[in-house]
Structure formats: structure tokens, C-alpha cells
Design a protein around this motif. Sequence first.
Motif, PDB file in Angstrom:
ATOM      1  N   VAL A  93      -0.133   4.540 -11.472  1.00  0.00           N
ATOM      2  CA  VAL A  93      -0.760   5.055 -11.758  1.00  0.00           C
ATOM      3  C   VAL A  93      -1.792   6.908 -11.247  1.00  0.00           C
ATOM      4  O   VAL A  93      -1.317   7.853 -12.414  1.00  0.00           O
ATOM      5  N   ASN A  94      -1.299   6.947 -10.115  1.00  0.00           N
ATOM      6  CA  ASN A  94      -1.068   8.897  -9.836  1.00  0.00           C
ATOM      7  C   ASN A  94      -0.040   9.350  -9.859  1.00  0.00           C
ATOM      8  O   ASN A  94      -0.001  10.967  -9.881  1.00  0.00           O
ATOM      9  N   GLY A  95       0.935   8.936 -10.327  1.00  0.00           N
ATOM     10  CA  GLY A  95       2.573   9.060  -9.939  1.00  0.00           C
ATOM     11  C   GLY A  95       3.169  10.127  -8.257  1.00  0.00           C
ATOM     12  O   GLY A  95       4.326  10.233  -8.606  1.00  0.00           O
ATOM     13  N   SER A  96       1.805   9.646  -7.365  1.00  0.00           N
ATOM     14  CA  SER A  96       2.056   9.919  -5.678  1.00  0.00           C
ATOM     15  C   SER A  96       1.954   9.614  -5.157  1.00  0.00           C
ATOM     16  O   SER A  96       0.612   8.945  -5.276  1.00  0.00           O
ATOM     17  N   VAL A  97       2.466   8.778  -4.323  1.00  0.00           N
ATOM     18  CA  VAL A  97       1.078   8.201  -3.128  1.00  0.00           C
ATOM     19  C   VAL A  97       2.360   8.158  -1.132  1.00  0.00           C
ATOM     20  O   VAL A  97       3.572   8.867  -1.607  1.00  0.00           O
ATOM     21  N   LYS A  98       1.714   8.228  -0.684  1.00  0.00           N
ATOM     22  CA  LYS A  98       1.932   8.544   0.050  1.00  0.00           C
ATOM     23  C   LYS A  98       1.420   7.677   1.709  1.00  0.00           C
ATOM     24  O   LYS A  98       0.567   6.805   1.281  1.00  0.00           O
ATOM     25  N   VAL A  99       3.212   7.182   1.961  1.00  0.00           N
ATOM     26  CA  VAL A  99       3.595   5.883   3.138  1.00  0.00           C
ATOM     27  C   VAL A  99       4.344   6.039   3.750  1.00  0.00           C
ATOM     28  O   VAL A  99       5.044   7.036   3.938  1.00  0.00           O
ATOM     29  N   THR A 100       4.485   4.958   5.096  1.00  0.00           N
ATOM     30  CA  THR A 100       5.456   4.987   6.212  1.00  0.00           C
ATOM     31  C   THR A 100       6.564   5.128   5.383  1.00  0.00           C
ATOM     32  O   THR A 100       7.060   4.221   4.576  1.00  0.00           O
ATOM     33  N   SER A 101       7.507   5.272   6.366  1.00  0.00           N
ATOM     34  CA  SER A 101       8.964   5.210   6.331  1.00  0.00           C
ATOM     35  C   SER A 101       9.700   3.391   5.669  1.00  0.00           C
ATOM     36  O   SER A 101      10.378   3.222   5.264  1.00  0.00           O
ATOM     37  N   GLY A 102       7.994   2.721   6.490  1.00  0.00           N
ATOM     38  CA  GLY A 102       9.089   1.613   6.665  1.00  0.00           C
ATOM     39  C   GLY A 102       8.806   0.664   5.710  1.00  0.00           C
ATOM     40  O   GLY A 102       9.565  -0.436   4.469  1.00  0.00           O
ATOM     41  N   VAL A 103       6.789   0.938   4.781  1.00  0.00           N
ATOM     42  CA  VAL A 103       7.057   0.359   3.915  1.00  0.00           C
ATOM     43  C   VAL A 103       7.613   1.529   2.583  1.00  0.00           C
ATOM     44  O   VAL A 103       7.944   0.620   1.481  1.00  0.00           O
ATOM     45  N   LYS A 104       8.256   2.097   3.104  1.00  0.00           N
ATOM     46  CA  LYS A 104       9.414   3.062   1.501  1.00  0.00           C
ATOM     47  C   LYS A 104      10.009   2.294   0.860  1.00  0.00           C
ATOM     48  O   LYS A 104      10.607   1.949  -0.054  1.00  0.00           O
ATOM     49  N   LYS A 105      11.221   1.385   2.206  1.00  0.00           N
ATOM     50  CA  LYS A 105      12.230   0.544   1.789  1.00  0.00           C
ATOM     51  C   LYS A 105      11.658  -0.084   0.896  1.00  0.00           C
ATOM     52  O   LYS A 105      12.996  -0.673   0.554  1.00  0.00           O
ATOM     53  N   ASP A 106      10.630  -1.034   1.235  1.00  0.00           N
ATOM     54  CA  ASP A 106       9.886  -2.180   0.415  1.00  0.00           C
ATOM     55  C   ASP A 106      10.080  -1.436  -1.227  1.00  0.00           C
ATOM     56  O   ASP A 106       9.784  -2.487  -1.808  1.00  0.00           O
ATOM     57  N   LEU A 107       8.818  -0.434  -1.591  1.00  0.00           N
ATOM     58  CA  LEU A 107       7.996  -0.216  -2.287  1.00  0.00           C
ATOM     59  C   LEU A 107       9.174   0.204  -3.989  1.00  0.00           C
ATOM     60  O   LEU A 107       8.905  -0.052  -4.403  1.00  0.00           O
ATOM     61  N   VAL A 108      10.474   1.401  -3.046  1.00  0.00           N
ATOM     62  CA  VAL A 108      10.848   2.371  -3.800  1.00  0.00           C
ATOM     63  C   VAL A 108      12.077   1.217  -5.012  1.00  0.00           C
ATOM     64  O   VAL A 108      12.128   1.078  -5.926  1.00  0.00           O
TER      65      VAL A 108
END
Length: 133
Positions: free
Chosen positions: A39-54
Motif C-alpha cells: 500500500v505505502n511503497g516503503s516500510v521501516k523494519v528491523t534487519s531480522g524481519v527484513k530477512k523474511d519480508l523480502v
Amino acid sequence: MAAQGRKHVHGKTGVRFKAAYTAQKYKSMLRNVVSELIVNGSVKVTSGVKKDLVPLADKMVGYAKAGDLAARRQAARVIRNGIVDANGVEALDKLFAELGPKFKDRNGGYTTSVKLGARKGDNAEVVLISWVD
């Protein structure tokens, strides 16, 4: 002397440890974050969440590129209902109407990440994830 116990728990002495952050809670959080990313085009997350989000975001774009009914239903299993952008378009509709055609000729690597530094409260590394232009 008997233990006092606590309200709303089983047993005379209550619970001794806090309930863990379960896999189902983590999966639910990832569903929320990927819906917000769409929806927003970008989101701030921690590096640990990034590994599963991408990988999850890349899979959703893969479904959008296919564009058929089966792929739409597979994506609907992950994307949250009710998350809308400023124009009132839902996340699933935006995924298939905008992001699918946008990345039609791209073979992967739909997201980019930028390190923002450490979060003040717990010193966790924060990453900004957004779609590639």
C-alpha cells in the motif's frame, strides 16, 4: 503460606513465565508488514524481519505477474483485507493492478533496502524497504 495467584490464569499459582512470541504471531506480523509495503511503497523494519519480508514480497509480486485467478487467490491468503491507500484501493487490488504490470519485464529483485541505523530504544538495526523503480 499459599501462593496468591493471579487473575485470568489457570492454576492456583498462576503462570510463571510469559507466553512466547509464537510462529503464528510472527507470520501474522509478516502479513501485516507486506500488506503495508504494497500500500505505502516503503516500510521501516528491523534487519531480522527484513530477512523474511523480502522473499515474501518477491513471492507476492510473482503472483501479481502471473495475474490469473489462482495466483490472485494464493496472494489473498497472505495479503490482509481492509488495508487501503489514500485513494481507497485495497492492497490486493493495488498489487495486481500496479505492481504486477510494473515488474512484468523484471526477473527478480523487486525490493531495495537502505540501512537507517540503530533504533533508540533497543539498539536494533532499522532498515527501510521499498520497491525498485
